[in-house]
Design a protein around this motif. Structure first.
Motif, PDB file in Angstrom:
ATOM      1  N   LYS A 146       6.352   1.102  -4.864  1.00 45.41           N
ATOM      2  CA  LYS A 146       5.624   2.271  -5.374  1.00 45.41           C
ATOM      3  C   LYS A 146       4.308   2.420  -4.617  1.00 45.41           C
ATOM      4  O   LYS A 146       3.808   1.432  -4.063  1.00 45.41           O
ATOM      5  CB  LYS A 146       5.339   2.068  -6.872  1.00 45.41           C
ATOM      6  CG  LYS A 146       6.577   2.193  -7.729  1.00 45.41           C
ATOM      7  CD  LYS A 146       6.212   1.999  -9.184  1.00 45.41           C
ATOM      8  CE  LYS A 146       7.445   1.956 -10.049  1.00 45.41           C
ATOM      9  NZ  LYS A 146       7.125   1.537 -11.421  1.00 45.41           N
ATOM     10  N   PRO A 147       3.713   3.609  -4.601  1.00 46.49           N
ATOM     11  CA  PRO A 147       2.446   3.785  -3.893  1.00 46.49           C
ATOM     12  C   PRO A 147       1.389   2.778  -4.367  1.00 46.49           C
ATOM     13  O   PRO A 147       1.238   2.529  -5.566  1.00 46.49           O
ATOM     14  CB  PRO A 147       2.024   5.217  -4.245  1.00 46.49           C
ATOM     15  CG  PRO A 147       3.309   5.909  -4.527  1.00 46.49           C
ATOM     16  CD  PRO A 147       4.199   4.882  -5.157  1.00 46.49           C
ATOM     17  N   GLY A 148       0.718   2.166  -3.421  1.00 44.33           N
ATOM     18  CA  GLY A 148      -0.338   1.206  -3.741  1.00 44.33           C
ATOM     19  C   GLY A 148       0.165  -0.202  -3.969  1.00 44.33           C
ATOM     20  O   GLY A 148      -0.617  -1.113  -4.212  1.00 44.33           O
ATOM     21  N   GLN A 149       1.491  -0.399  -3.898  1.00 41.71           N
ATOM     22  CA  GLN A 149       2.028  -1.747  -4.135  1.00 41.71           C
ATOM     23  C   GLN A 149       2.606  -2.346  -2.858  1.00 41.71           C
ATOM     24  O   GLN A 149       2.884  -1.623  -1.903  1.00 41.71           O
ATOM     25  CB  GLN A 149       3.109  -1.683  -5.212  1.00 41.71           C
ATOM     26  CG  GLN A 149       2.550  -1.371  -6.579  1.00 41.71           C
ATOM     27  CD  GLN A 149       3.600  -1.475  -7.664  1.00 41.71           C
ATOM     28  OE1 GLN A 149       4.775  -1.668  -7.396  1.00 41.71           O
ATOM     29  NE2 GLN A 149       3.160  -1.340  -8.898  1.00 41.71           N
ATOM     30  N   SER A 150       2.773  -3.655  -2.898  1.00 48.27           N
ATOM     31  CA  SER A 150       3.348  -4.335  -1.743  1.00 48.27           C
ATOM     32  C   SER A 150       4.770  -4.780  -2.069  1.00 48.27           C
ATOM     33  O   SER A 150       5.142  -4.882  -3.240  1.00 48.27           O
ATOM     34  CB  SER A 150       2.504  -5.548  -1.358  1.00 48.27           C
ATOM     35  OG  SER A 150       2.530  -6.477  -2.391  1.00 48.27           O
ATOM     36  N   GLY A 151       5.537  -5.057  -1.023  1.00 47.53           N
ATOM     37  CA  GLY A 151       6.910  -5.505  -1.214  1.00 47.53           C
ATOM     38  C   GLY A 151       6.976  -6.996  -1.485  1.00 47.53           C
ATOM     39  O   GLY A 151       5.948  -7.657  -1.633  1.00 47.53           O
ATOM     40  N   GLU A 152       8.194  -7.532  -1.507  1.00 47.45           N
ATOM     41  CA  GLU A 152       8.385  -8.955  -1.802  1.00 47.45           C
ATOM     42  C   GLU A 152       7.689  -9.853  -0.797  1.00 47.45           C
ATOM     43  O   GLU A 152       7.289 -10.963  -1.100  1.00 47.45           O
ATOM     44  CB  GLU A 152       9.879  -9.283  -1.793  1.00 47.45           C
ATOM     45  CG  GLU A 152      10.498  -9.156  -3.147  1.00 47.45           C
ATOM     46  CD  GLU A 152      11.797  -9.908  -3.242  1.00 47.45           C
ATOM     47  OE1 GLU A 152      11.919 -10.996  -2.657  1.00 47.45           O
ATOM     48  OE2 GLU A 152      12.699  -9.407  -3.927  1.00 47.45           O
ATOM     49  N   CYS A 153       7.586  -9.366   0.433  1.00 43.97           N
ATOM     50  CA  CYS A 153       6.970 -10.184   1.489  1.00 43.97           C
ATOM     51  C   CYS A 153       5.449 -10.233   1.346  1.00 43.97           C
ATOM     52  O   CYS A 153       4.791 -11.015   2.009  1.00 43.97           O
ATOM     53  CB  CYS A 153       7.337  -9.630   2.854  1.00 43.97           C
ATOM     54  SG  CYS A 153       6.642  -7.997   3.155  1.00 43.97           S
ATOM     55  N   ARG A 154       4.892  -9.377   0.521  1.00 47.42           N
ATOM     56  CA  ARG A 154       3.459  -9.280   0.219  1.00 47.42           C
ATOM     57  C   ARG A 154       2.624  -8.640   1.312  1.00 47.42           C
ATOM     58  O   ARG A 154       1.425  -8.440   1.138  1.00 47.42           O
ATOM     59  CB  ARG A 154       2.841 -10.666  -0.085  1.00 47.42           C
ATOM     60  CG  ARG A 154       3.465 -11.365  -1.255  1.00 47.42           C
ATOM     61  CD  ARG A 154       3.306 -12.860  -1.101  1.00 47.42           C
ATOM     62  NE  ARG A 154       4.195 -13.571  -1.976  1.00 47.42           N
ATOM     63  CZ  ARG A 154       3.858 -14.045  -3.142  1.00 47.42           C
ATOM     64  NH1 ARG A 154       2.641 -13.894  -3.574  1.00 47.42           N
ATOM     65  NH2 ARG A 154       4.729 -14.690  -3.874  1.00 47.42           N
ATOM     66  N   VAL A 155       3.200  -8.380   2.464  1.00 45.15           N
ATOM     67  CA  VAL A 155       2.377  -7.912   3.574  1.00 45.15           C
ATOM     68  C   VAL A 155       2.686  -6.473   3.987  1.00 45.15           C
ATOM     69  O   VAL A 155       2.130  -5.973   4.942  1.00 45.15           O
ATOM     70  CB  VAL A 155       2.477  -8.846   4.800  1.00 45.15           C
ATOM     71  CG1 VAL A 155       1.973 -10.220   4.462  1.00 45.15           C
ATOM     72  CG2 VAL A 155       3.885  -8.897   5.346  1.00 45.15           C
ATOM     73  N   ARG A 156       3.584  -5.844   3.281  1.00 41.89           N
ATOM     74  CA  ARG A 156       3.873  -4.432   3.550  1.00 41.89           C
ATOM     75  C   ARG A 156       3.512  -3.625   2.319  1.00 41.89           C
ATOM     76  O   ARG A 156       3.946  -3.951   1.217  1.00 41.89           O
ATOM     77  CB  ARG A 156       5.362  -4.250   3.841  1.00 41.89           C
ATOM     78  CG  ARG A 156       5.642  -4.336   5.267  1.00 41.89           C
ATOM     79  CD  ARG A 156       7.094  -4.621   5.529  1.00 41.89           C
ATOM     80  NE  ARG A 156       7.137  -5.463   6.686  1.00 41.89           N
ATOM     81  CZ  ARG A 156       6.898  -5.019   7.902  1.00 41.89           C
ATOM     82  NH1 ARG A 156       6.642  -3.757   8.093  1.00 41.89           N
ATOM     83  NH2 ARG A 156       6.888  -5.844   8.922  1.00 41.89           N
ATOM     84  N   ILE A 157       2.701  -2.587   2.531  1.00 44.17           N
ATOM     85  CA  ILE A 157       2.261  -1.801   1.376  1.00 44.17           C
ATOM     86  C   ILE A 157       2.637  -0.347   1.545  1.00 44.17           C
ATOM     87  O   ILE A 157       2.758   0.147   2.660  1.00 44.17           O
ATOM     88  CB  ILE A 157       0.728  -1.915   1.157  1.00 44.17           C
ATOM     89  CG1 ILE A 157      -0.023  -1.514   2.425  1.00 44.17           C
ATOM     90  CG2 ILE A 157       0.344  -3.288   0.693  1.00 44.17           C
ATOM     91  CD1 ILE A 157      -1.474  -1.245   2.181  1.00 44.17           C
ATOM     92  N   ASN A 158       2.805   0.286   0.413  1.00 36.57           N
ATOM     93  CA  ASN A 158       3.022   1.727   0.407  1.00 36.57           C
ATOM     94  C   ASN A 158       1.651   2.362   0.241  1.00 36.57           C
ATOM     95  O   ASN A 158       1.070   2.351  -0.831  1.00 36.57           O
ATOM     96  CB  ASN A 158       3.956   2.091  -0.758  1.00 36.57           C
ATOM     97  CG  ASN A 158       4.215   3.575  -0.855  1.00 36.57           C
ATOM     98  OD1 ASN A 158       3.513   4.390  -0.261  1.00 36.57           O
ATOM     99  ND2 ASN A 158       5.230   3.930  -1.620  1.00 36.57           N
TER     100      ASN A 158
END
Lengths: 86, 313
Positions: free
Chosen positions: B5-17
């Motif tokens: 979602k916007p403003g959140q990161s993925g499972e890897c923690r280093v990619r953000i929306n």
């Protein structure tokens, strides 16, 4: 067929269906997410990290474009062997 | 696949929306940069005895319960320290320190893909070779694109069971197998590492199945490293792997027809050396990360003349 026998058969059939579909459900379920925790006293970074109790999925990033969200340090002595595996 | 979602990161923690655009926050910011012996990766068939500039950023797309580098792989970027090192600086550092190659390692280069891709492209242009040390959990299209600039890779085949991949690594087996096959088919020098964890994947039949798969899909010349497990992260309750288990695993893999099988993370006299699959003569003698003697002549056995799989100069 008595009512008791009929109910037994229904229960047996239900159990078989549930047992058979379990592996499929397991495969279809989303990947398990493991939240890392930082052990007390682990010298990961000199800066005192604050523990964020908000669930990971609900956390809002405070990141800005083209800026590293953590702290930047100068390159140290790179000739030393890395402490990490690999 | 993550839905971010916007403003959140993925499972890897280093990619953000960030406002609808998926961005990486670690491009050019390695958290670790060191010169390691290439044998530490482990790569035994690629420029032996050389130093390799090794980098990593924080984050990982897997969450292995046994992760030896969990302090960086499972860290959030905002809690980490990093150095500013864009691709050009990385290449300059490799040249200044006379490193013939750069390793994208420690965590997983797949999570800092763009940084790895740009750096390896630039390094290739400057005559520096590129090495990946990865779990190989990636889709085919980006993998092929990256492999065009990669010279060697050590890819973990952690388990030969999908169930164990799911339970221990929160991943799946098939993408890793596909990545291994693709890498080998692309002409990249591939070495495989299998961490032998007591009670999980140390049974002879599991080792046999793994060795058979490697021989069938990657070829018998593919080097296989059996690494010893040490209690780490969330598998602190398991014992370390004994030398006996590792030696047994090596014997099984050799009996299945693999040419080069090694033992790592523990000291083993024979398990660290390279022997000629033809005449069985000693070719490279190692002790830890040190080369004691290298008898190879132009990549061939000096006794029987058999060509040995690898990149030797």
């Amino acid at each position: 067929m008595t009512r008791r026998k009929f109910i037994k058969k229904i229960i047996k059939a239900g159990s078989v269906i549930i047992a058979g579909s379990l592996p499929l459900v397991r495969k279809a379920s989303p990947r398990k997410f493991v939240r890392a925790f930082k052990a007390k006293g682990t010298p990961f970074c000199k800066r005192k990290a604050k523990w964020d109790a908000t669930p990971f999925c609900k956390r809002k990033a405070k990141w800005e474009p083209n800026k590293y969200p953590g702290s930047i340090v100068p390159i140290g002595d790179i000739s030393k062997q890395g402490k990490w595996s690999g | 696949m993550c839905l971010i979602k916007p403003g959140q990161s993925g499972e890897c923690r280093v990619r953000i929306n960030l406002d609808g655009v998926l961005r990486t926050v670690v491009y050019g910011y390695p958290c670790s940069i060191n010169i390691d012996p290439i044998e530490k990766k482990p790569l035994f068939h690629f420029l032996p005895g050389t130093g390799i500039l090794s980098i990593a950023t924080v984050g990982c797309n897997l969450h292995c319960l046994n992760c030896q580098n969990w302090e960086i792989s499972q860290a959030n970027p905002e809690e980490s320290q990093a150095v500013l090192c864009p691709p050009q600086k990385l290449v300059d550092l490799a040249r200044q320190n006379r490193c013939p190659s750069i390793a994208y390692t420690y965590t997983d280069p797949i999570v800092y893909y763009e940084y790895t891709y740009d750096s390896s492209k630039l390094a290739r242009d400057n005559g520096i070779r590129n090495v990946l040390v990865t779990a190989g959990y990636i889709n085919a299209v980006p993998w092929k694109k990256l492999l065009a600039y990669i010279d060697a890779a050590n890819i973990d085949l952690k388990f030969i069971s999908d169930d164990l991949y799911r339970r221990i690594c929160s991943g799946t087996l098939k993408p890793v197998q596909n990545a291994l096959v693709l890498a080998k088919a692309s002409g990249v020098l591939v070495e495989v590492t299998n961490l032998v964890i007591p009670t999980l994947n140390d049974r002879p039949e599991q080792i046999r199945e793994l060795a058979r798969w490697i021989k069938a899909e990657l070829g018998q010349e593919t080097p296989l490293h059996f690494s010893g497990f040490y209690p780490q992260y969330r598998l602190l309750h398991l014992p370390p792997t004994s030398l006996q288990i590792l030696e047994q695993a090596r014997e099984i893999a050799i009996s299945e027809g693999l040419d080069y099988v090694y033992i790592g993370n523990v000291h083993s006299k024979e398990g660290e050396n390279t022997y000629c699959p033809g005449c069985k003569g000693l070719l490279i003698e190692r002790k830890g990360y040190t080369i004691l003697q290298n008898r190879l002549k132009n990549g061939c056995c000096p006794d029987c003349g058999k060509e040995i799989y690898g990149v030797w100069k």
